[in-house]
Design a protein around this motif. Sequence first.
Motif, PDB file in Angstrom:
ATOM      1  N   TYR A 108       5.058   2.562   1.570  1.00 22.56           N
ATOM      2  CA  TYR A 108       6.172   3.289   0.957  1.00 22.56           C
ATOM      3  C   TYR A 108       6.486   4.570   1.730  1.00 22.56           C
ATOM      4  O   TYR A 108       7.652   4.940   1.887  1.00 22.56           O
ATOM      5  N   ILE A 109       5.441   5.217   2.212  1.00 25.73           N
ATOM      6  CA  ILE A 109       5.644   6.460   2.959  1.00 25.73           C
ATOM      7  C   ILE A 109       6.414   6.197   4.247  1.00 25.73           C
ATOM      8  O   ILE A 109       7.397   6.891   4.553  1.00 25.73           O
ATOM      9  N   VAL A 110       5.988   5.186   5.025  1.00 27.05           N
ATOM     10  CA  VAL A 110       6.690   4.912   6.288  1.00 27.05           C
ATOM     11  C   VAL A 110       8.074   4.323   6.035  1.00 27.05           C
ATOM     12  O   VAL A 110       8.991   4.543   6.830  1.00 27.05           O
ATOM     13  N   LEU A 111       8.230   3.597   4.921  1.00 30.36           N
ATOM     14  CA  LEU A 111       9.553   3.073   4.584  1.00 30.36           C
ATOM     15  C   LEU A 111      10.543   4.220   4.403  1.00 30.36           C
ATOM     16  O   LEU A 111      11.656   4.197   4.961  1.00 30.36           O
ATOM     17  N   VAL A 112      10.137   5.230   3.653  1.00 32.33           N
ATOM     18  CA  VAL A 112      11.022   6.360   3.338  1.00 32.33           C
ATOM     19  C   VAL A 112      11.199   7.298   4.524  1.00 32.33           C
ATOM     20  O   VAL A 112      12.323   7.729   4.819  1.00 32.33           O
ATOM     21  N   LEU A 113      10.123   7.602   5.221  1.00 33.17           N
ATOM     22  CA  LEU A 113      10.160   8.639   6.251  1.00 33.17           C
ATOM     23  C   LEU A 113      10.479   8.137   7.650  1.00 33.17           C
ATOM     24  O   LEU A 113      10.944   8.917   8.501  1.00 33.17           O
ATOM     25  N   ILE A 114      10.219   6.857   7.914  1.00 30.64           N
ATOM     26  CA  ILE A 114      10.384   6.345   9.282  1.00 30.64           C
ATOM     27  C   ILE A 114      11.338   5.155   9.352  1.00 30.64           C
ATOM     28  O   ILE A 114      12.291   5.161  10.137  1.00 30.64           O
ATOM     29  N   ILE A 115      11.107   4.127   8.560  1.00 30.80           N
ATOM     30  CA  ILE A 115      11.863   2.883   8.715  1.00 30.80           C
ATOM     31  C   ILE A 115      13.325   3.040   8.334  1.00 30.80           C
ATOM     32  O   ILE A 115      14.226   2.654   9.105  1.00 30.80           O
ATOM     33  N   ILE A 116      13.601   3.596   7.161  1.00 32.71           N
ATOM     34  CA  ILE A 116      14.995   3.761   6.739  1.00 32.71           C
ATOM     35  C   ILE A 116      15.753   4.697   7.673  1.00 32.71           C
ATOM     36  O   ILE A 116      16.842   4.338   8.155  1.00 32.71           O
ATOM     37  N   PRO A 117      15.220   5.896   7.988  1.00 33.04           N
ATOM     38  CA  PRO A 117      15.928   6.741   8.967  1.00 33.04           C
ATOM     39  C   PRO A 117      16.078   6.063  10.323  1.00 33.04           C
ATOM     40  O   PRO A 117      17.123   6.173  10.968  1.00 33.04           O
ATOM     41  N   GLY A 118      15.040   5.330  10.747  1.00 39.69           N
ATOM     42  CA  GLY A 118      15.097   4.657  12.036  1.00 39.69           C
ATOM     43  C   GLY A 118      16.189   3.608  12.103  1.00 39.69           C
ATOM     44  O   GLY A 118      16.918   3.508  13.100  1.00 39.69           O
ATOM     45  N   GLU A 119      16.322   2.815  11.046  1.00 41.52           N
ATOM     46  CA  GLU A 119      17.366   1.785  11.029  1.00 41.52           C
ATOM     47  C   GLU A 119      18.755   2.404  11.079  1.00 41.52           C
ATOM     48  O   GLU A 119      19.628   1.926  11.810  1.00 41.52           O
ATOM     49  N   GLU A 120      18.978   3.447  10.304  1.00 38.49           N
ATOM     50  CA  GLU A 120      20.316   4.052  10.288  1.00 38.49           C
ATOM     51  C   GLU A 120      20.630   4.775  11.596  1.00 38.49           C
ATOM     52  O   GLU A 120      21.745   4.683  12.117  1.00 38.49           O
ATOM     53  N   LEU A 121      19.665   5.493  12.132  1.00 32.15           N
ATOM     54  CA  LEU A 121      19.882   6.169  13.406  1.00 32.15           C
ATOM     55  C   LEU A 121      20.175   5.160  14.511  1.00 32.15           C
ATOM     56  O   LEU A 121      21.051   5.387  15.357  1.00 32.15           O
ATOM     57  N   PHE A 122      19.462   4.042  14.501  1.00 33.55           N
ATOM     58  CA  PHE A 122      19.612   3.065  15.583  1.00 33.55           C
ATOM     59  C   PHE A 122      20.840   2.182  15.409  1.00 33.55           C
ATOM     60  O   PHE A 122      21.683   2.107  16.309  1.00 33.55           O
ATOM     61  N   PHE A 123      20.959   1.514  14.278  1.00 31.90           N
ATOM     62  CA  PHE A 123      22.018   0.516  14.130  1.00 31.90           C
ATOM     63  C   PHE A 123      23.398   1.133  13.917  1.00 31.90           C
ATOM     64  O   PHE A 123      24.401   0.566  14.361  1.00 31.90           O
ATOM     65  N   ARG A 124      23.462   2.262  13.238  1.00 30.52           N
ATOM     66  CA  ARG A 124      24.752   2.928  13.066  1.00 30.52           C
ATOM     67  C   ARG A 124      24.924   4.084  14.049  1.00 30.52           C
ATOM     68  O   ARG A 124      25.932   4.184  14.738  1.00 30.52           O
ATOM     69  N   PHE A 155       0.829  -1.197   0.000  1.00 29.68           N
ATOM     70  CA  PHE A 155       0.000   0.000   0.000  1.00 29.68           C
ATOM     71  C   PHE A 155       0.867   1.252   0.000  1.00 29.68           C
ATOM     72  O   PHE A 155       2.038   1.218   0.390  1.00 29.68           O
ATOM     73  N   ILE A 156       0.266   2.362  -0.394  1.00 28.48           N
ATOM     74  CA  ILE A 156       1.030   3.603  -0.488  1.00 28.48           C
ATOM     75  C   ILE A 156       1.613   4.005   0.854  1.00 28.48           C
ATOM     76  O   ILE A 156       2.717   4.536   0.937  1.00 28.48           O
ATOM     77  N   TRP A 157       0.879   3.717   1.957  1.00 23.64           N
ATOM     78  CA  TRP A 157       1.400   4.110   3.265  1.00 23.64           C
ATOM     79  C   TRP A 157       2.625   3.293   3.643  1.00 23.64           C
ATOM     80  O   TRP A 157       3.471   3.756   4.404  1.00 23.64           O
TER      81      TRP A 157
END
Length: 202
Positions: free
Chosen positions: A108-124, A104-106
């Motif tokens: 893609y939205i959470v992937l770009v705005l939340i999940i990807i930034p969240g993974e990089e902020l947390f794991f790195r 669903f479109i949402w």
Amino acid sequence: MALLKDWRFIIGVIAAYILLYVAFFDRDIFWYIYTAAALFFISISIISEPIDDQQNTNRFMLYGIVSGIILYGLFAVGYSLLKVMPLSAEEHVSSIYALFSPVFIWHYIVLVLIIIPGEELFFRGFIQKRLGHYMNEWGAMVIAALFYASVFAYSGEWMWMLAAFCGGIFWGSLYIWRKSIPLLIISHLIFDLLFIVFFPFG
């Protein structure tokens, strides 16, 4: 050991395992729980460590885009090599796409705005950086990459774990080199767009 007294690190690690276990436990709630997990990742990272950004905007955008393309190319080569081995690589990759790709479109939205930034902020930006307080930065990078890979064990797909470890090594090394979380977020975003949206494997 000082690391074992770092309660934010311990809580972060435990919470990550619990949240991702729940996320992968039921495909129907995967995107909801993974999004919640990413919001937690962002929150604990921001309150625990300053966000490194030692590159100007033009530079981190350039390095981010180029490195994301390079990582996708490396994965494409690796996938081609795995296909000629008796490892059922195509079946595993197809299974991952079928079960967990955005629909669903949402998503893609959470992937770009939340999940990807969240993974990089947390794991790195949190795990790797925090480990770096207690050991040399390369050792911290490898352990953070192993941790990043291990949470995907809940997916039941060894291919995902391998991909996460390779990505963790790549982005972790990039973090050591450039000390820029925005750069990593752009790199991760470009990679995911190529890998999931524009030129998926299989």
